[in-house]
Every structure is written in structure tokens, then in C-alpha cells.
Motif scaffolding. Structure first.
Motif, PDB file in Angstrom:
ATOM      1  N   ARG A 153      -8.334  10.957 -16.458  1.00 29.12           N
ATOM      2  CA  ARG A 153      -7.479  10.025 -17.194  1.00 29.12           C
ATOM      3  C   ARG A 153      -6.179   9.836 -16.404  1.00 29.12           C
ATOM      4  NH1 ARG A 153      -8.466   8.841 -22.398  1.00 29.12           N
ATOM      5  NH2 ARG A 153      -6.285   8.622 -22.961  1.00 29.12           N
ATOM      6  N   ALA A 154      -5.763   8.586 -16.292  1.00 27.06           N
ATOM      7  CA  ALA A 154      -4.511   8.291 -15.575  1.00 27.06           C
ATOM      8  C   ALA A 154      -4.021   6.920 -15.993  1.00 27.06           C
ATOM      9  CB  ALA A 154      -4.736   8.334 -14.063  1.00 27.06           C
ATOM     10  N   ASP A 155      -2.769   6.633 -15.671  1.00 23.09           N
ATOM     11  CA  ASP A 155      -2.210   5.314 -16.012  1.00 23.09           C
ATOM     12  C   ASP A 155      -2.838   4.191 -15.202  1.00 23.09           C
ATOM     13  OD1 ASP A 155      -0.590   6.229 -17.949  1.00 23.09           O
ATOM     14  OD2 ASP A 155       1.253   6.236 -16.762  1.00 23.09           O
ATOM     15  N   VAL A 156      -3.287   4.570 -13.995  1.00 20.44           N
ATOM     16  CA  VAL A 156      -3.848   3.546 -13.103  1.00 20.44           C
ATOM     17  C   VAL A 156      -5.316   3.866 -12.817  1.00 20.44           C
ATOM     18  CG1 VAL A 156      -3.647   2.393 -10.863  1.00 20.44           C
ATOM     19  CG2 VAL A 156      -1.581   3.225 -12.020  1.00 20.44           C
ATOM     20  N   LEU A 157      -6.180   2.884 -13.060  1.00 24.59           N
ATOM     21  CA  LEU A 157      -7.613   3.034 -12.758  1.00 24.59           C
ATOM     22  C   LEU A 157      -7.922   2.263 -11.476  1.00 24.59           C
ATOM     23  CD1 LEU A 157     -10.535   3.914 -13.698  1.00 24.59           C
ATOM     24  CD2 LEU A 157     -10.704   1.634 -14.701  1.00 24.59           C
ATOM     25  N   LEU A 158      -8.529   2.955 -10.521  1.00 25.52           N
ATOM     26  CA  LEU A 158      -8.954   2.319  -9.276  1.00 25.52           C
ATOM     27  C   LEU A 158     -10.332   1.685  -9.479  1.00 25.52           C
ATOM     28  CD1 LEU A 158      -8.831   1.955  -6.119  1.00 25.52           C
ATOM     29  CD2 LEU A 158      -9.973   4.186  -5.999  1.00 25.52           C
ATOM     30  N   HIS A 159     -10.446   0.403  -9.133  1.00 21.58           N
ATOM     31  CA  HIS A 159     -11.757  -0.259  -9.148  1.00 21.58           C
ATOM     32  C   HIS A 159     -12.040  -0.733  -7.725  1.00 21.58           C
ATOM     33  CE1 HIS A 159     -14.490  -3.752  -9.521  1.00 21.58           C
ATOM     34  NE2 HIS A 159     -15.080  -2.988 -10.417  1.00 21.58           N
ATOM     35  N   VAL A 160     -13.133  -0.262  -7.140  1.00 21.49           N
ATOM     36  CA  VAL A 160     -13.431  -0.591  -5.742  1.00 21.49           C
ATOM     37  C   VAL A 160     -14.321  -1.824  -5.654  1.00 21.49           C
ATOM     38  CG1 VAL A 160     -14.512   0.251  -3.608  1.00 21.49           C
ATOM     39  CG2 VAL A 160     -13.115   1.786  -4.997  1.00 21.49           C
ATOM     40  N   GLY A 185       2.449   9.402  -4.838  1.00 16.15           N
ATOM     41  CA  GLY A 185       2.750   9.913  -6.180  1.00 16.15           C
ATOM     42  C   GLY A 185       2.066   9.187  -7.317  1.00 16.15           C
ATOM     43  N   VAL A 186       0.999   8.430  -7.027  1.00 13.80           N
ATOM     44  CA  VAL A 186       0.290   7.726  -8.106  1.00 13.80           C
ATOM     45  C   VAL A 186      -1.037   8.430  -8.393  1.00 13.80           C
ATOM     46  CG1 VAL A 186      -0.712   5.537  -8.884  1.00 13.80           C
ATOM     47  CG2 VAL A 186       1.277   5.526  -7.349  1.00 13.80           C
ATOM     48  N   PRO A 187      -1.152   9.125  -9.543  1.00 12.74           N
ATOM     49  CA  PRO A 187      -2.457   9.698  -9.883  1.00 12.74           C
ATOM     50  C   PRO A 187      -3.416   8.560 -10.239  1.00 12.74           C
ATOM     51  CG  PRO A 187      -0.685  10.590 -11.271  1.00 12.74           C
ATOM     52  CD  PRO A 187      -0.157   9.384 -10.577  1.00 12.74           C
ATOM     53  N   LEU A 188      -4.612   8.581  -9.647  1.00 13.35           N
ATOM     54  CA  LEU A 188      -5.582   7.507  -9.881  1.00 13.35           C
ATOM     55  C   LEU A 188      -6.789   8.033 -10.638  1.00 13.35           C
ATOM     56  CD1 LEU A 188      -5.699   5.832  -6.324  1.00 13.35           C
ATOM     57  CD2 LEU A 188      -4.606   4.898  -8.374  1.00 13.35           C
ATOM     58  N   ARG A 223     -10.325   1.558 -21.244  1.00 13.07           N
ATOM     59  CA  ARG A 223      -9.574   2.136 -22.369  1.00 13.07           C
ATOM     60  C   ARG A 223      -9.853   3.641 -22.465  1.00 13.07           C
ATOM     61  NH1 ARG A 223     -10.510  -3.142 -25.425  1.00 13.07           N
ATOM     62  NH2 ARG A 223      -8.652  -4.276 -24.803  1.00 13.07           N
ATOM     63  N   GLN A 224     -11.113   4.046 -22.209  1.00  9.23           N
ATOM     64  CA  GLN A 224     -11.430   5.484 -22.264  1.00  9.23           C
ATOM     65  C   GLN A 224     -10.677   6.263 -21.191  1.00  9.23           C
ATOM     66  OE1 GLN A 224     -15.684   5.324 -22.011  1.00  9.23           O
ATOM     67  NE2 GLN A 224     -15.929   4.848 -24.180  1.00  9.23           N
ATOM     68  N   SER A 225     -10.380   5.614 -20.061  1.00  8.39           N
ATOM     69  CA  SER A 225      -9.677   6.305 -18.967  1.00  8.39           C
ATOM     70  C   SER A 225      -8.185   6.454 -19.268  1.00  8.39           C
ATOM     71  CB  SER A 225      -9.850   5.523 -17.657  1.00  8.39           C
ATOM     72  OG  SER A 225      -9.016   4.368 -17.658  1.00  8.39           O
ATOM     73  N   GLY A 226      -7.715   5.781 -20.307  1.00  6.54           N
ATOM     74  CA  GLY A 226      -6.289   5.841 -20.647  1.00  6.54           C
ATOM     75  C   GLY A 226      -5.435   4.938 -19.774  1.00  6.54           C
ATOM     76  N   ALA A 227      -6.065   4.189 -18.867  1.00  2.00           N
ATOM     77  CA  ALA A 227      -5.296   3.368 -17.920  1.00  2.00           C
ATOM     78  C   ALA A 227      -4.693   2.146 -18.593  1.00  2.00           C
ATOM     79  CB  ALA A 227      -6.199   2.932 -16.768  1.00  2.00           C
ATOM     80  N   LYS A 228      -3.484   1.848 -18.172  1.00  2.00           N
ATOM     81  CA  LYS A 228      -2.821   0.616 -18.612  1.00  2.00           C
ATOM     82  C   LYS A 228      -2.859  -0.424 -17.497  1.00  2.00           C
ATOM     83  CE  LYS A 228      -1.621   2.048 -22.654  1.00  2.00           C
ATOM     84  NZ  LYS A 228      -2.977   2.183 -23.198  1.00  2.00           N
ATOM     85  N   THR A 229      -3.178   0.045 -16.281  1.00  5.09           N
ATOM     86  CA  THR A 229      -3.255  -0.845 -15.120  1.00  5.09           C
ATOM     87  C   THR A 229      -4.576  -0.607 -14.396  1.00  5.09           C
ATOM     88  OG1 THR A 229      -0.861  -0.771 -14.825  1.00  5.09           O
ATOM     89  CG2 THR A 229      -2.144  -1.467 -12.922  1.00  5.09           C
ATOM     90  N   VAL A 230      -5.256  -1.677 -14.025  1.00  5.47           N
ATOM     91  CA  VAL A 230      -6.456  -1.582 -13.186  1.00  5.47           C
ATOM     92  C   VAL A 230      -6.114  -2.217 -11.847  1.00  5.47           C
ATOM     93  CG1 VAL A 230      -8.851  -2.336 -12.884  1.00  5.47           C
ATOM     94  CG2 VAL A 230      -8.015  -1.713 -15.160  1.00  5.47           C
ATOM     95  N   LEU A 258      -4.513  -5.922 -11.555  1.00  8.83           N
ATOM     96  CA  LEU A 258      -3.883  -6.284 -10.281  1.00  8.83           C
ATOM     97  C   LEU A 258      -4.886  -6.215  -9.142  1.00  8.83           C
ATOM     98  CD1 LEU A 258      -0.528  -4.259 -10.426  1.00  8.83           C
ATOM     99  CD2 LEU A 258      -0.824  -6.701 -10.839  1.00  8.83           C
ATOM    100  N   HIS A 259      -4.757  -7.131  -8.198  1.00  7.23           N
ATOM    101  CA  HIS A 259      -5.500  -7.014  -6.948  1.00  7.23           C
ATOM    102  C   HIS A 259      -4.752  -6.008  -6.074  1.00  7.23           C
ATOM    103  CE1 HIS A 259      -7.050  -8.600  -2.949  1.00  7.23           C
ATOM    104  NE2 HIS A 259      -8.152  -8.394  -3.649  1.00  7.23           N
ATOM    105  N   PHE A 260      -5.480  -5.327  -5.182  1.00  9.97           N
ATOM    106  CA  PHE A 260      -4.817  -4.275  -4.393  1.00  9.97           C
ATOM    107  C   PHE A 260      -3.656  -4.841  -3.571  1.00  9.97           C
ATOM    108  CE2 PHE A 260      -5.932  -4.715   0.113  1.00  9.97           C
ATOM    109  CZ  PHE A 260      -6.967  -5.634   0.070  1.00  9.97           C
ATOM    110  N   THR A 261      -3.741  -6.116  -3.159  1.00 12.22           N
ATOM    111  CA  THR A 261      -2.634  -6.686  -2.368  1.00 12.22           C
ATOM    112  C   THR A 261      -1.360  -6.770  -3.216  1.00 12.22           C
ATOM    113  OG1 THR A 261      -3.404  -8.925  -2.920  1.00 12.22           O
ATOM    114  CG2 THR A 261      -4.113  -8.018  -0.810  1.00 12.22           C
ATOM    115  N   GLU A 262      -1.519  -7.105  -4.486  1.00 13.01           N
ATOM    116  CA  GLU A 262      -0.347  -7.180  -5.369  1.00 13.01           C
ATOM    117  C   GLU A 262       0.235  -5.782  -5.590  1.00 13.01           C
ATOM    118  OE1 GLU A 262      -1.167 -10.685  -8.501  1.00 13.01           O
ATOM    119  OE2 GLU A 262      -2.665  -9.083  -8.531  1.00 13.01           O
ATOM    120  N   TYR A 263      -0.663  -4.795  -5.764  1.00 17.65           N
ATOM    121  CA  TYR A 263      -0.194  -3.439  -6.046  1.00 17.65           C
ATOM    122  C   TYR A 263       0.509  -2.841  -4.827  1.00 17.65           C
ATOM    123  CZ  TYR A 263      -0.099   1.152  -8.233  1.00 17.65           C
ATOM    124  OH  TYR A 263       0.316   2.333  -8.792  1.00 17.65           O
TER     125      TYR A 263
END
Ligand code: SF4
Ligand code: SF4
Length: 436
Positions: A153-160, A185-188, A223-230, A258-263
Motif C-alpha cells: 500500500r502506498a500513495d503512489v501506484l506504479l503502472h507499467v 523518497g517516493v514509496p511505490l 483503491r485497494q492499494s490505497g493510492a491517490k495517484t497512479v 499521471l503519465h510518467f513524463t508528467e510525474y
């Protein structure tokens, strides 16, 4: 008809198509050589291949005036669903026709009538079995990340996304970038082999119910991951999240996509990451390819309430109170800004941003009509001749791979992640580098 008859609902709009053919061309072209907007008609070379031609066929099917034929299905399968026709129609004629909405509805009707082309059915079977159109076993999906640690669980979910997940030639660059984000410092959180399809390709092929199921399953996982940002590396996925999920009435207002370029740009602008001068001298000046999904088709879709007016000596046109869905709000700046941060000069291709020309890799065309996909890629690569650079950069793994496959020397194609990976630095170290 399951899910209702979207085509019947669209007819009032699509039947207003005047056959003006403006959707075949970019508005205000810079040259005759690159004035086409539509890779489909470039390939088939008859009107039925254009958006207008497909809308005529759709209307004929909906009104029971024509029947399906192999030629009709062959023709529609050369369309990449790139949406350039939609932008051109809105800019040149009127907003009410919305040809892309008509094409989406036509494909849904073809599926509902059990007429989907065999290759489209095969793609859907692979997505159903493995979660990706490549049909690679789920157990392979997270191999790129072997040795990396993620949070459940983290605020940011990585989608590849499936393209990069299964392209071994990109794994080192992907790992380098993901590790830099973590070290900054970003837990993913990451779903690994449970990461599913965003539903974009299913939607493009007309399988709207399956697309909706895939989309809902993904939103539940977020939502299950607790992420507010993908944060996604997939241009198809960011297009689905921002542009298709609103069409499906899926509420994702609690999630930031967000797209990775934006992040990465956000992280660079806040000093958590920086980018040093690009390592390869050949990248000093590059031409940027705006991927349809990342640019034009990532603009958040808004339903418009059109009112009819009489314009241009009697042609009925329609204007919403504000210019909606003109594709001006896609992701155009973030990848260019990242390139500039690496001291790379960005040259514009003749057809750029919302008027970009599709490379042929999307909409199932690469799989179903490979010759059409190849022709589109060659047409796009031809634009490099009008630039000083011989390097075309794409921020989409799918486009980069497809363009690279069809590039002929001296033209070369580079995936943006391969430029970013050797340049990425944790922290604000680049400030010193850039001041030198
Ligand atoms: S530009 Fe619009 S109105 Fe004109 S032919 Fe194309 S879809 Fe029809
Ligand atoms: S979506 Fe793209 S390929 Fe299809 S008709 Fe429109 S411009 Fe042509």
C-alpha cells in the motif's frame, strides 16, 4: 443489444456528416507531402476508409440498408482509431459530428452483431487469458522488476503496462527510472503479475462491455492499494484513464492519473530529481513524435450540449458554448520539457501536437493489417526529411518500437525512457551541472 445500441444513439450526430472530406487532412497543412491526417485512407485509397466513409457504412448498417461484407470489415480494420479525423472535423466544420464517437459506436455495433474480424477476436481472447494483447503468461509480467522492492500500500501506484513489461530491451531503462523515483523518497505500490489491462485496446476494438469490466477491475485495484495517484508508463493507459473512463461514466475523481513524463517533470521541478545533459551526442537535436494516445486522445472527454445554428450560407453547424474536445489539452509539454532539461533541442515535425499523424501502431491495425501499419510508420518517418535531425523520439513504448522497426538509415527512433535513464539524478544535483 447488450449495453444499448450506441450507434443508434449517435446517428443524429453522425448523419450530419456533409461528406466534405476535411477529416482527411490536417487543418492548415505546411506542405502537400504531409497534408494527410488519416493513415487509413492513405492505405486503402478509397472514401470508405476515411472517417466519413466509415460513418456512411455505419449509417447503412444501422438503417438496415447494407449488410456486412468481408470488404467492409477489411476496410474498417485499417483504421487506427487515432482521432485525427475528429480534431480536423471540429476545427474545420462543426463539433456535433464527432466522427471518433461514431467510429467507437460502429465498432461496438460490429461486435454486438457478431461480425468482429477474426484477428480482433483473437486479440480479445489473449487479453481474457493473460491480461495483455501479446498473450504472454502473467508470471512474466513483473520479471523486469526482479530484485526491486515495492510496498503493498502506498500513495503512489506504479503502472507499467504490457508493452514495457514484456519488452526486455527496455527493462534496464525502466528499472533505472523507477529506482531513481524510489531513492528520491517516493514509496511505490506495484501490482506485479496482477497488473491488468487498462481496457483501451478492448474499447478501440469495440468490446465496450469487456473494456468496462477491465476498467472497473483496475480502479478497484487502485483503491485497494490505497493510492491517490497512479503513474503509468503506458500511453494507452493514460488515454483510457483520462478520456475513455469518463465515456464509460466510471467515477475516478478520487484518483489522480499521471503519465510518467508528467510525474518526472513534477519531481524535477520540485528538486527531488534532476536531469543532466543527455549522454549521447546524437541526441543534441531530436524531432518529437506526438503519440495519438498520449496527446490528442488523452484530453479529458467532456459531453457537450450542442445547439444548432445556421452558418456558411445554409450548412447546419453546431457550436457548444465553449470549444470542447478539440484535443488541445493532451500531454504535449511534459515530454518536451524533459528533453529540454537534458539540453536537447526539440524540433517540431510538420504534423504535431493535436494534428500529429498516427504511426500505425494502435487500434489493432498492427496486428490485423500489418501492411497498413507499416505504411503509416513510413509516412511518419518521412517527415524527418524536413527536419535537421534524423532522430525521432517517442514517449510511447508501442510507437517507438513500431517506428523503429520500419525506420531506414539515416533515420533512427529512440524511446524517451532510453534518453532519460542515463541522465536521471536523484536530488537537485543538476542545478550545478546546468550552471556550468
Ligand atoms: S470533416 Fe466531418 S463533416 Fe466533413 S466529411 Fe469528415 S466527418 Fe463528415
Ligand atoms: S481514426 Fe484515424 S485512421 Fe481512423 S478514420 Fe479517423 S483519422 Fe483515419
Amino acid at each position: 443489444m447488450p449495453g444499448g445500441d450506441l450507434l443508434a444513439e449517435r446517428l443524429a450526430a453522425t448523419d450530419r456528416c456533409t461528406r466534405c472530406s476535411q477529416c482527411k487532412f490536417v487543418p492548415v497543412p505546411k506542405s502537400r507531402a504531409h497534408m494527410s491526417a488519416c493513415p487509413s485512407i492513405d492505405f486503402v485509397e478509397y472514401h470508405a476508409g476515411s472517417a466519413s466513409g466509415q460513418l456512411i457504412m455505419a449509417s447503412g448498417i444501422a438503417h438496415g440498408e447494407i449488410d456486412y461484407t468481408p470488404e467492409l470489415l477489411d476496410t474498417i480494420s485499417a483504421c487506427t482509431m487515432c482521432g485525427a479525423c475528429d480534431t480536423a472535423c471540429k476545427v474545420n466544420f462543426a463539433e456535433i459530428v464527432e466522427p471518433l464517437e461514431g467510429l467507437y459506436a460502429f465498432r461496438a455495433r460490429i461486435v454486438a452483431d457478431g461480425q468482429s474480424p477474426k484477428r480482433h477476436r483473437e486479440i480479445m481472447e489473449k487479453i481474457g487469458e493473460t491480461g495483455s494483447s501479446q498473450g504472454v503468461a502473467r508470471s512474466e509480467r513483473a520479471k523486469w522488476a526482479t530484485g526491486l522492492t515495492f510496498s503493498t500500500r502506498a500513495d503512489v501506484l506504479l503502472h507499467v503496462g504490457s508493452v514495457l513489461s514484456y519488452d526486455a530491451s527496455k527493462h534496464q531503462s525502466l528499472r533505472t527510472i523507477v529506482e531513481a523515483v524510489q531513492q528520491a523518497g517516493v514509496p511505490l505500490a506495484y501490482l506485479g503479475q496482477h497488473e491488468g489491462s487498462c481496457g483501451m485496446l478492448a474499447w478501440d476494438l469495440g468490446y465496450h462491455e469487456q473494456a468496462r469490466t477491465l476498467a472497473n477491475a483496475f480502479v478497484r485495484q487502485v483503491r485497494q492499494s490505497g493510492a491517490k495517484t497512479v503513474v503509468t508508463f503506458s500511453s494507452s493507459a493514460i488515454s483510457a484513464y483520462r478520456s475513455i473512463y469518463p465515456r464509460m461514466d466510471i467515477d475516478t475523481s478520487d484518483i489522480r492519473f499521471l503519465h510518467f513524463t508528467e510525474y518526472l517533470l513534477e519531481m524535477a521541478e520540485t528538486g527531488r530529481l534532476s536531469l543532466k545533459t543527455a549522454s549521447d551526442h546524437a541526441w543534441r537535436k531530436v524531432a518529437f513524435h506526438d503519440t495519438c494516445k498520449l496527446g490528442r486522445l488523452t484530453e479529458p472527454y467532456q459531453r457537450a450540449d450542442y445547439s444548432l445554428t445556421k452558418e456558411m450560407g445554409g450548412i447546419y453547424a453546431s457550436r457548444s458554448p465553449e470549444a470542447l474536445n478539440f484535443s488541445r489539452n493532451g500531454i504535449y509539454e511534459a515530454p518536451r520539457a524533459l528533453l529540454r532539461q537534458m539540453d536537447i533541442e526539440v524540433e517540431e515535425l510538420e504534423r504535431n501536437r493535436e494534428f500529429s499523424y498516427c504511426c500505425g501502431a494502435q487500434g489493432g491495425v498492427k496486428e490485423t493489417r500489418p501492411a497498413a501499419a507499416k505504411m503509416a510508420a513510413r509516412n511518419r518517418l518521412d517527415e524527418l526529411k524536413e527536419t535537421e535531425s534524423q532522430v525521432m523520439v517517442s514517449a510511447c513504448g508501442n510507437c517507438a518500437h513500431h517506428l523503429d522497426k520500419h525506420a531506414r538509415a539515416p533515420a533512427t527512433v529512440v524511446d524517451l525512457i532510453d534518453i532519460l535513464a542515463p541522465s536521471i539524478v536523484v536530488g537537485a544535483a543538476n542545478a550545478a551541472v546546468r550552471e556550468r
